[in-house]
Design an enzyme around this catalytic site. Structure first.
Site, PDB file in Angstrom:
ATOM      1  N   HIS A 210      -7.453  -1.435  -3.392  1.00  0.00           N
ATOM      2  CA  HIS A 210      -7.140  -0.055  -3.008  1.00  0.00           C
ATOM      3  C   HIS A 210      -5.712   0.036  -2.460  1.00  0.00           C
ATOM      4  O   HIS A 210      -5.141   1.125  -2.408  1.00  0.00           O
ATOM      5  CB  HIS A 210      -8.171   0.496  -2.011  1.00  0.00           C
ATOM      6  CG  HIS A 210      -8.099  -0.069  -0.635  1.00  0.00           C
ATOM      7  ND1 HIS A 210      -8.921  -1.070  -0.188  1.00  0.00           N
ATOM      8  CD2 HIS A 210      -7.297   0.246   0.424  1.00  0.00           C
ATOM      9  CE1 HIS A 210      -8.650  -1.350   1.082  1.00  0.00           C
ATOM     10  NE2 HIS A 210      -7.659  -0.557   1.473  1.00  0.00           N
ATOM     11  N   ASP A 243     -12.708  -5.104  -5.092  1.00  0.00           N
ATOM     12  CA  ASP A 243     -11.556  -4.478  -4.440  1.00  0.00           C
ATOM     13  C   ASP A 243     -10.474  -5.547  -4.250  1.00  0.00           C
ATOM     14  O   ASP A 243     -10.389  -6.180  -3.198  1.00  0.00           O
ATOM     15  CB  ASP A 243     -11.983  -3.879  -3.091  1.00  0.00           C
ATOM     16  CG  ASP A 243     -10.856  -3.106  -2.398  1.00  0.00           C
ATOM     17  OD1 ASP A 243      -9.773  -2.972  -2.993  1.00  0.00           O
ATOM     18  OD2 ASP A 243     -11.083  -2.644  -1.263  1.00  0.00           O
ATOM     19  N   GLY A 321      -4.341  -0.581   8.040  1.00  0.00           N
ATOM     20  CA  GLY A 321      -3.186  -1.464   7.920  1.00  0.00           C
ATOM     21  C   GLY A 321      -3.587  -2.919   7.803  1.00  0.00           C
ATOM     22  O   GLY A 321      -2.836  -3.753   7.318  1.00  0.00           O
ATOM     23  N   SER A 323      -6.020  -3.777   5.913  1.00  0.00           N
ATOM     24  CA  SER A 323      -6.576  -3.883   4.563  1.00  0.00           C
ATOM     25  C   SER A 323      -5.883  -4.978   3.754  1.00  0.00           C
ATOM     26  O   SER A 323      -4.660  -5.094   3.747  1.00  0.00           O
ATOM     27  CB  SER A 323      -6.403  -2.564   3.814  1.00  0.00           C
ATOM     28  OG  SER A 323      -7.352  -1.626   4.227  1.00  0.00           O
ATOM     29  N   SER A 338     -11.675  -5.284   2.688  1.00  0.00           N
ATOM     30  CA  SER A 338     -11.763  -4.075   1.874  1.00  0.00           C
ATOM     31  C   SER A 338     -11.822  -2.833   2.757  1.00  0.00           C
ATOM     32  O   SER A 338     -11.050  -1.888   2.583  1.00  0.00           O
ATOM     33  CB  SER A 338     -12.995  -4.130   0.975  1.00  0.00           C
ATOM     34  OG  SER A 338     -13.175  -2.905   0.277  1.00  0.00           O
TER      35      SER A 338
END
Length: 372
Positions: A210, A243, A321, A323, A338
């Site tokens: 993502h 992801d 952030g 992620s 994720s």
């Protein structure tokens, strides 16, 4: 199936992250490279230069250089006997006033009296001088001092200006969990690097898909001037397949290590998590946090509507952030963040893309070099 909010990348000056394609950036045309000297010619010239330097010594020559106009090696000499020796060896002699020993005394004086940040000096056989380079930071009293020392050396030295400022030109140090940035709708997006990986020939990093959906090009700084590489043509998955995204490093000078940012933890291998396992995760917002694995093969539907399968659930907290950052147990890499819910003030739940399927699918190995 769990319905929960995602940890999207941080996007400056934007209320919500918007998945959008990156705008192409203009690239300056590369300057044409000069035609290289044939290997055999180059080796001959190098051997000839070394042989004559040893034969003449520091007192009878200042050095040699390749003359593009003639295609021959030019050797500086201080007497006729040296000139004859150079001709006999197949090079072109050139009479000069100063020897290498003379100019070494000049560089010794610079070393004693003019170690000024932003300067460099070297003996130039083509001009029979010490060339002193000074960058744009050498002004005021620093420039006055440099000119004073050069003045004492007389015609044996000259000062030349340099554009910009001298630096090592080092690229950034990229560790597992380091912040990564990209241009996104409404501002600059920030995520976290998951793991540095290698395919036997080229270097990549993997992070959350993502995140890579936001942009194909990623940088090491918020100003988007220190380019890391591109996701173009690489894996970019966010949905039923997981992801994760892959970015290939395509910029020279980047220091890549298999160590977790903010720690000395080297990730030496990969594996699959198990329920009840104590784990840690690292991210560019909240650093290193710990928790316990509570479920495997989880299907998550985020608040934005995307459903992601095959995730690992833990009690470790995280915030926007983080992620894409690494999820690990000791020296074993387990996955990349994720999303989740909550925060590191009140606690939370987090979900991770397992790393082993990504490594297997792309024949990657975790980069096996710990940060020194």
């Amino acid at each position: 199936m769990v319905k929960i909010a995602s940890f999207s990348c941080v996007v400056a000056m934007a209320v919500t992250a918007v998945f959008s394609a990156a705008m192409p950036s203009a690239q300056a045309a590369a300057s044409p490279s000069p035609k290289p000297t044939a290997p055999t010619d180059r080796q001959h010239l190098a051997n000839l230069a070394t042989t004559l330097a040893e034969r003449l010594g520091d007192n009878r020559s200042v050095g040699s250089y390749f003359d593009k106009a003639t295609g021959r090696l030019t050797v500086t000499v201080t007497d006729n006997a040296a000139a004859q020796s150079v001709r006999a060896a197949g090079a072109t002699p050139r009479m000069v006033a100063r020897s290498h020993a003379d100019l070494t005394r000049a560089t010794d004086e610079l070393d004693r009296s003019a170690r000024i940040p932003g300067t460099a000096w070297a003996i130039d056989p083509a001009t029979d001088q010490v060339v002193i380079s000074a960058d744009e930071s050498v002004t005021g009293s620093k420039l006055t001092k440099l000119r004073s020392v050069a003045g004492r050396l007389g015609p044996a030295a000259r000062i030349v200006p340099l554009n910009g400022r001298l630096s090592t030109l080092d690229g950034p140090t990229m560790l597992d969990g380091t912040a990564i940035y990209a241009s996104a709708a409404g501002g600059t997006a920030r995520c976290s690097l998951g793991f540095n990986v290698f395919n036997g020939a080229r270097h990549f990093f993997i992070t959350a898909g993502h995140c890579t959906h936001l942009s194909s090009t990623w940088f090491a700084n918020q100003g988007l001037t220190s380019r890391l590489g591109s996701n173009s043509g690489q894996a970019n998955v966010f949905g039923a397949g997981g992801d994760y995204g892959v970015v290939e490093y395509d910029t020279a000078g980047i220091h890549v290590w298999g160590t977790v940012a903010g720690t000395r933890q080297f990730i030496s291998g990969s594996g699959d998590a198990f329920v009840g396992e104590a784990v840690q995760r690292s991210g560019s917002t909240t650093g290193v946090r710990g928790g316990t694995v509570t479920a495997l093969n989880v299907t998550v539907t985020y608040g934005s509507g995307e459903t992601v399968n095959g995730l690992t659930q833990t009690t470790a907290c995280a915030e926007p952030g983080d992620s894409g950052g690494p999820f690990y147990a000791g020296g074993t890499g387990l996955g990349m963040l994720s999303g989740g819910s909550g925060n590191c003030s009140v606690g939370g739940t987090t979900f991770y893309q397992p790393v082993t399927p990504v490594l297997r699918n792309f024949a990657f190995t975790l980069w096996d070099r710990p940060q020194p």
